[in-house]
Design a protein around this motif. Sequence first.
Motif, PDB file in Angstrom:
ATOM      1  N   LEU A 239       1.137  -1.189  -0.338  1.00 33.21           N
ATOM      2  CA  LEU A 239      -0.209  -0.173   0.072  1.00 33.21           C
ATOM      3  C   LEU A 239       0.417   1.199   0.677  1.00 33.21           C
ATOM      4  O   LEU A 239       1.828   1.229   0.997  1.00 33.21           O
ATOM      5  CB  LEU A 239      -0.764  -0.268   1.535  1.00 33.21           C
ATOM      6  CG  LEU A 239      -1.511   1.705   1.296  1.00 33.21           C
ATOM      7  CD1 LEU A 239      -2.760   1.713   1.030  1.00 33.21           C
ATOM      8  CD2 LEU A 239      -2.314   1.659   2.944  1.00 33.21           C
ATOM      9  N   VAL A 240       0.777   2.139  -0.923  1.00 32.86           N
ATOM     10  CA  VAL A 240       1.750   3.570  -1.125  1.00 32.86           C
ATOM     11  C   VAL A 240       0.115   4.576  -1.025  1.00 32.86           C
ATOM     12  O   VAL A 240      -0.445   4.811  -1.484  1.00 32.86           O
ATOM     13  CB  VAL A 240       1.788   3.561  -2.212  1.00 32.86           C
ATOM     14  CG1 VAL A 240       3.504   4.527  -2.095  1.00 32.86           C
ATOM     15  CG2 VAL A 240       2.969   2.357  -2.859  1.00 32.86           C
ATOM     16  N   THR A 241       0.983   5.054   0.353  1.00 39.68           N
ATOM     17  CA  THR A 241       0.069   6.288   0.407  1.00 39.68           C
ATOM     18  C   THR A 241       0.812   7.419   1.552  1.00 39.68           C
ATOM     19  O   THR A 241       1.738   7.917   1.049  1.00 39.68           O
ATOM     20  CB  THR A 241      -1.210   6.251   2.117  1.00 39.68           C
ATOM     21  OG1 THR A 241      -1.698   7.053   1.953  1.00 39.68           O
ATOM     22  CG2 THR A 241      -0.555   5.505   3.327  1.00 39.68           C
ATOM     23  N   ASP A 242      -0.046   8.776   1.435  1.00 35.99           N
ATOM     24  CA  ASP A 242       1.068  10.123   1.663  1.00 35.99           C
ATOM     25  C   ASP A 242       0.612   9.914   3.232  1.00 35.99           C
ATOM     26  O   ASP A 242       0.644  11.029   3.500  1.00 35.99           O
ATOM     27  CB  ASP A 242       0.582  11.066   0.756  1.00 35.99           C
ATOM     28  CG  ASP A 242      -0.413  11.604   0.687  1.00 35.99           C
ATOM     29  OD1 ASP A 242      -1.558  10.576   0.713  1.00 35.99           O
ATOM     30  OD2 ASP A 242      -1.075  12.255   1.200  1.00 35.99           O
ATOM     31  N   GLY A 243      -0.425   8.990   4.001  1.00 38.49           N
ATOM     32  CA  GLY A 243      -1.290   9.129   5.336  1.00 38.49           C
ATOM     33  C   GLY A 243      -0.466   8.351   5.759  1.00 38.49           C
ATOM     34  O   GLY A 243       0.109   7.791   5.502  1.00 38.49           O
ATOM     35  N   VAL A 244      -0.926   8.058   6.855  1.00 33.63           N
ATOM     36  CA  VAL A 244      -0.835   7.595   7.911  1.00 33.63           C
ATOM     37  C   VAL A 244      -1.402   6.368   8.488  1.00 33.63           C
ATOM     38  O   VAL A 244      -2.432   6.935   9.343  1.00 33.63           O
ATOM     39  CB  VAL A 244      -0.132   8.159   9.236  1.00 33.63           C
ATOM     40  CG1 VAL A 244       0.743   6.611   9.993  1.00 33.63           C
ATOM     41  CG2 VAL A 244       1.766   8.789   8.815  1.00 33.63           C
ATOM     42  N   PRO A 245      -1.721   5.466   8.033  1.00 33.31           N
ATOM     43  CA  PRO A 245      -2.789   4.493   8.786  1.00 33.31           C
ATOM     44  C   PRO A 245      -3.451   4.190  10.101  1.00 33.31           C
ATOM     45  O   PRO A 245      -2.245   4.508  10.989  1.00 33.31           O
ATOM     46  CB  PRO A 245      -2.622   2.893   8.259  1.00 33.31           C
ATOM     47  CG  PRO A 245      -1.621   3.422   7.191  1.00 33.31           C
ATOM     48  CD  PRO A 245      -0.623   4.175   7.874  1.00 33.31           C
ATOM     49  N   ASP A 246      -4.657   5.221  10.776  1.00 35.46           N
ATOM     50  CA  ASP A 246      -4.673   4.726  12.738  1.00 35.46           C
ATOM     51  C   ASP A 246      -4.076   3.153  12.641  1.00 35.46           C
ATOM     52  O   ASP A 246      -4.201   3.174  11.828  1.00 35.46           O
ATOM     53  CB  ASP A 246      -5.858   5.144  12.669  1.00 35.46           C
ATOM     54  CG  ASP A 246      -6.653   4.495  12.026  1.00 35.46           C
ATOM     55  OD1 ASP A 246      -6.855   3.119  11.768  1.00 35.46           O
ATOM     56  OD2 ASP A 246      -8.210   4.361  11.871  1.00 35.46           O
ATOM     57  N   ALA A 247      -4.660   3.416  13.956  1.00 33.26           N
ATOM     58  CA  ALA A 247      -3.426   2.200  14.889  1.00 33.26           C
ATOM     59  C   ALA A 247      -4.650   1.116  14.407  1.00 33.26           C
ATOM     60  O   ALA A 247      -3.539  -0.032  14.377  1.00 33.26           O
ATOM     61  CB  ALA A 247      -3.680   2.776  16.578  1.00 33.26           C
ATOM     62  N   THR A 248      -5.761   0.876  14.383  1.00 33.04           N
ATOM     63  CA  THR A 248      -6.508  -0.011  13.881  1.00 33.04           C
ATOM     64  C   THR A 248      -5.757  -0.734  12.134  1.00 33.04           C
ATOM     65  O   THR A 248      -6.184  -1.555  12.605  1.00 33.04           O
ATOM     66  CB  THR A 248      -8.232   0.095  14.076  1.00 33.04           C
ATOM     67  OG1 THR A 248      -8.011   0.776  15.140  1.00 33.04           O
ATOM     68  CG2 THR A 248      -9.132  -1.832  13.622  1.00 33.04           C
ATOM     69  N   LEU A 249      -6.202   0.754  11.713  1.00 32.58           N
ATOM     70  CA  LEU A 249      -6.144  -0.134  10.190  1.00 32.58           C
ATOM     71  C   LEU A 249      -4.059  -0.361   9.898  1.00 32.58           C
ATOM     72  O   LEU A 249      -4.232  -1.413   9.503  1.00 32.58           O
ATOM     73  CB  LEU A 249      -5.590   1.509   9.328  1.00 32.58           C
ATOM     74  CG  LEU A 249      -5.804   0.989   7.643  1.00 32.58           C
ATOM     75  CD1 LEU A 249      -6.628  -0.575   7.103  1.00 32.58           C
ATOM     76  CD2 LEU A 249      -6.396   2.063   7.003  1.00 32.58           C
TER      77      LEU A 249
END
Length: 263
Positions: A239-249
Motif C-alpha cells: 500500500l503506497v500512501t501519503d498518509g499514516v493509517p490509524d492504529a486499527t488499520l
Amino acid sequence: MYATERQQIITTLLTDEGRVAVVELARRFDVTTETIRRDLAALDGAGILRRVHGGAVPRDRASTLEPSLTERQDHQASAKSAIARRALDVLGEDFRGSVYLDAGTTTAAVATQLVRRASETPVDVVTHALTLAHDLAADLVASPVGSLTVIGGRVRGLTAAAVGAETVRAIEGLRPDVAFVGTNGVSSEFGLSTPDPDEAAVKRAIVHAARRVVVVADAEKLGRELLVGFADLADIDVLVTDGVPDATLAAALADAGVEVWQA
C-alpha cells in the motif's frame, strides 16, 4: 468535560482526519465506549456525521458517492504525484516485464511517471482505462522501449473505463507481473472498496490476476468503506500512501502482511 465540549472536539477531529473510531475516542477522552456512542448518535441526529461500524465519517461520505473523473483530476494532485513516484520503486532498476494500470487519477499519475521511466527500461503496459490509454499511446506505442494493450468492454462514463463481463474475462486471461490498483476506500474490516459494482468486478479481476498487487491511495481513502468490496487486505502486497493509517488499520495491514510505503 461536558458532552457538548466533547462533541465539538469530535467534530473537529472528523474534519481533520476524515474518520473517528469509538475505541480511540473513548481512550482520548477517558470515558466509556457507550458514552462515545451516545455522542456520535447525537451528532448523527444533528446531521453532522454518519455513523459506521466502529466509528463515524463525515455526512458527505455516502457509500455510493463517487465524483467524476474531471472532478478528481486536480484533487490532491501533488500527493498523487508523490505516491506515483514512490510506487514505481516496486519495479526496481532492472525490471523487465508487464504492468497493469487500473483506472483512476492516482494510477494516471503512475502512468505519467512510468512513461519517464520507460525511456530507459522496457515496460509492457495493459489497461482498461481509456484516458490512460490515450495518454500512453503516443509515448509507448511509438517507442521501441515498451508496448500498450488496451482491454475493451462497455465504457462507464463517470470513469472513462471499460467494465462488464467482457472486460473481466479478458483480465482473467492475463498474468501481469505488477498491478497498480486504485481504490476509494481502505478499511481494517472491509478491505478495499469502491462505490460501483461493475468497477469492483474489474478491480477484483485485476487483483486476482496480478503476480504482485500495489495499491495507490491518498490519505483521504484510509479508513473509508464504500458500497462494494473488491479485495481483502491479505490480497495486496504493498500500500503506497501519503498518509499514516490509524492504529486499527495499521495493525490490520501488518497482520495481513501488507507493506506500507509512505510517499
